[in-house]
Write a protein that holds these residues in place. Structure first.
Motif, PDB file in Angstrom:
ATOM      1  N   ARG A   1       0.842  -1.209   0.000  1.00  0.00           N
ATOM      2  CA  ARG A   1       0.000   0.000   0.000  1.00  0.00           C
ATOM      3  C   ARG A   1       0.869   1.247   0.000  1.00  0.00           C
ATOM      4  O   ARG A   1       0.615   2.200  -0.723  1.00  0.00           O
ATOM      5  CB  ARG A   1      -0.908  -0.006   1.229  1.00  0.00           C
TER       6      ARG A   1
ATOM      7  N   ASN B   1      -8.765   4.088   2.171  1.00  0.00           N
ATOM      8  CA  ASN B   1      -7.612   3.199   2.353  1.00  0.00           C
ATOM      9  C   ASN B   1      -6.844   3.511   3.633  1.00  0.00           C
ATOM     10  O   ASN B   1      -5.626   3.709   3.625  1.00  0.00           O
ATOM     11  CB  ASN B   1      -6.686   3.269   1.133  1.00  0.00           C
TER      12      ASN B   1
ATOM     13  N   GLU C   1     -10.951   1.579  -0.784  1.00  0.00           N
ATOM     14  CA  GLU C   1     -11.720   1.136   0.381  1.00  0.00           C
ATOM     15  C   GLU C   1     -12.198   2.393   1.100  1.00  0.00           C
ATOM     16  O   GLU C   1     -11.433   3.067   1.793  1.00  0.00           O
ATOM     17  CB  GLU C   1     -10.866   0.289   1.314  1.00  0.00           C
TER      18      GLU C   1
ATOM     19  N   GLU D   1      -3.705   3.079  -6.511  1.00  0.00           N
ATOM     20  CA  GLU D   1      -4.141   2.202  -5.422  1.00  0.00           C
ATOM     21  C   GLU D   1      -4.627   0.875  -6.009  1.00  0.00           C
ATOM     22  O   GLU D   1      -5.257   0.853  -7.056  1.00  0.00           O
ATOM     23  CB  GLU D   1      -5.283   2.849  -4.632  1.00  0.00           C
TER      24      GLU D   1
END
Length: 496
Positions: free
Chosen positions: A6, A88, A77, A73
């Protein structure tokens, strides 16, 4: 997706997105753009038929924002935790320009009990059209645990495979985050009260007051209003009779900063406004205590003394300039906040003038908080909705209509802390204005007494009074405003 991946994926800033000092900054920027596009899509399809050009463009922009974010990404989310939004795992700040979009999305997702929205690589425009359409079509369904399940099933049936919703599941970490936000709000409020008390007592005793401490307290209030307005606004319901002089100043500061934010002030302007609001009544420190605390009506001589507090405040602040820089606007506000928009208030003016915007904002905040608070000579406060009505309808009150309208938009027709009786025989306390402007008369509430008359201890469950059943009828409606003292309720307990 693991943390290492991430972090590396965030470092790749998509073309067209300004580079921030860190990958997290770029993610916040792209996340805000995505949320704004989602909000615009929801509002556009609610107002226009799907074939309308505006609706079509909104869907195009939503797809473009999602693709742009997914360029850096692995997936999107969007997670809801209390009054916070995370992209995220990165919290998005609530700013003036995104207030409407954030609030609308929070309310929409809450009505479905959506805790997380997943958007995966390969999402198509048609999927957004189906998702947004289903959200709007199902929004009028009666509140039930099947509402989210119905949405998920219909998304599957329509072959929407790149958009997924999950129910709200508060982890301990998320609950801790919410509690930390509440504690920070309480600390900020308490610090404001303590500093105000210190300054007022210093002025009364002829000592030098620490303006640096006041400025730090104001900065904390401004930052808190910008980051988590709801928590701090709720604390204005703690109107302590014994500490009225100090809590009133802090409440006026909070209301003024929130109003300034709504009319487009910059952060630096909000700092100046907050300082002026916190110090607006400093002149009362030079009024005899026996007059300030008198429980019976004031005679003509005593009223004349009270009317001196604006110019005494201006003089006090001007004298403080020798110790620490006091913005000129604070002096003006202390002098003008009781003059009224038509200049029929006090102190009387020698020549025509136009009240400054800071003074008009503080005057509205001051009038609202003073009228809704129990004081030595006002044992029964006026209900907040009645105060707003009087401020709006009675020109003799002398308030700026535009600022009063901004206050109504800020706190709703039924302000935070108003105790109301519902048509379900329940009693509730207003916790926030409805984020949807068309439902200003249908706020968000917390139930405090159930239909059987049993008191519900805090914290209680929240409801949106704009929620409707399948036939379009509202699930709960306000019958009338009531006095919480009748039920032995302390409204502030539901906000701390």
């Amino acid at each position: 997706m693991n943390d290492q991946h991430r972090l590396s994926s965030r470092a790749q800033v998509p073309e067209g997105v300004p580079r921030a000092s860190s990958g997290e900054g770029a993610l916040r920027h792209s996340g805000r753009q995505f949320l704004l596009a989602l909000y615009t899509g929801l509002r556009s399809l609610k107002l226009y038929p799907i074939e309308n050009a505006t609706a079509q463009k909104a869907l195009d922009d939503l797809q473009s924002a999602a693709v742009s974010l997914l360029a850096s990404e692995e997936e999107i989310e969007l997670r809801i935790s209390g009054d916070f939004l995370f992209i995220n795992a990165t919290r998005l700040r609530l700013e003036l320009e995104n207030y409407a979009s954030f609030s609308y999305i929070l309310a929409t997702f809450a009505s479905f009990d959506i805790g997380t929205l997943h958007v995966r690589q390969g999402v198509e425009r048609r999927e957004w059209q189906i998702f947004v359409g289903l959200l709007l079509n199902l929004a009028s369904m009666e509140e039930s645990p099947d509402k989210l399940m119905t949405l998920s099933e219909r998304l599957q049936n329509a072959a929407v495979s790149h958009i997924e919703v999950e129910p709200t599941v508060e982890t301990q970490e998320q609950l801790d985050e919410i509690e930390r936000a509440k504690e920070l709000a309480k600390r900020t409020y308490s610090q404001g009260v303590a500093v105000t008390k210190e300054v007022v007592n210093s002025v009364r005793m002829g000592r030098t007051a620490s303006i640096k401490k006041v400025k730090r307290a104001v900065q904390a209030i401004v930052d808190q209003v910008l980051n988590n307005e709801t928590s701090l606004m709720g604390l204005t319901t703690i109107r302590d009779y014994d500490e009225y002089t100090f809590t009133h100043s802090v409440n006026v500061c909070i209301f003024s900063v929130a109003l300034g934010r709504r009319v487009g002030f910059t952060r630096l302007q909000l700092y100046d406004l907050g300082l002026a609001a916190l110090m607006h009544d400093i002149g009362k420190a030079r009024i005899p205590i026996e007059i300030l605390n008198k429980t019976s009506g004031l005679d003509e001589k005593e009223w004349f003394v009270i009317q001196a507090h604006p110019w005494l405040g201006a003089l006090t602040l001007f004298e403080m300039r020798g110790y620490s820089e006091i913005p000129y606007r604070s002096i003006v506000v202390a002098h003008e906040h009781h003059m009224k928009i038509d200049l029929t208030g006090y102190p009387r003016v020698v020549r025509e003038r136009e009240l400054g915007l800071f003074s008009r904002i503080v005057a509205v905040a001051d009038g609202f908080d003073a009228a809704t608070t129990r004081r030595s000579y006002q044992s029964v406060p006026i209900q907040p909705d009645e105060v707003l009505r009087e401020m709006w309808e009675n020109p003799r009150r002398g308030y700026d209509h535009v600022i009063v309208k901004a206050l109504i938009n800020l706190i709703g027709v039924y302000p935070v802390g108003t105790c109301v009786i519902l048509d379900t025989f329940e009693v509730a306390v207003v916790s926030a204005a409805n984020p949807d402007p068309q439902f200003l008369n249908r706020p968000l509430v917390k139930l405090v007494i159930d239909a059987n008359g049993a008191v519900i201890p805090p914290p209680s469950h929240g409801y949106n009074l704009a929620e409707q059943d399948g036939s379009g009828a509202f699930l709960r409606s306000i019958v009338k405003v009531t006095n919480p003292d009748r039920y032995g309720l302390t409204v502030g307990d539901y906000f701390v």
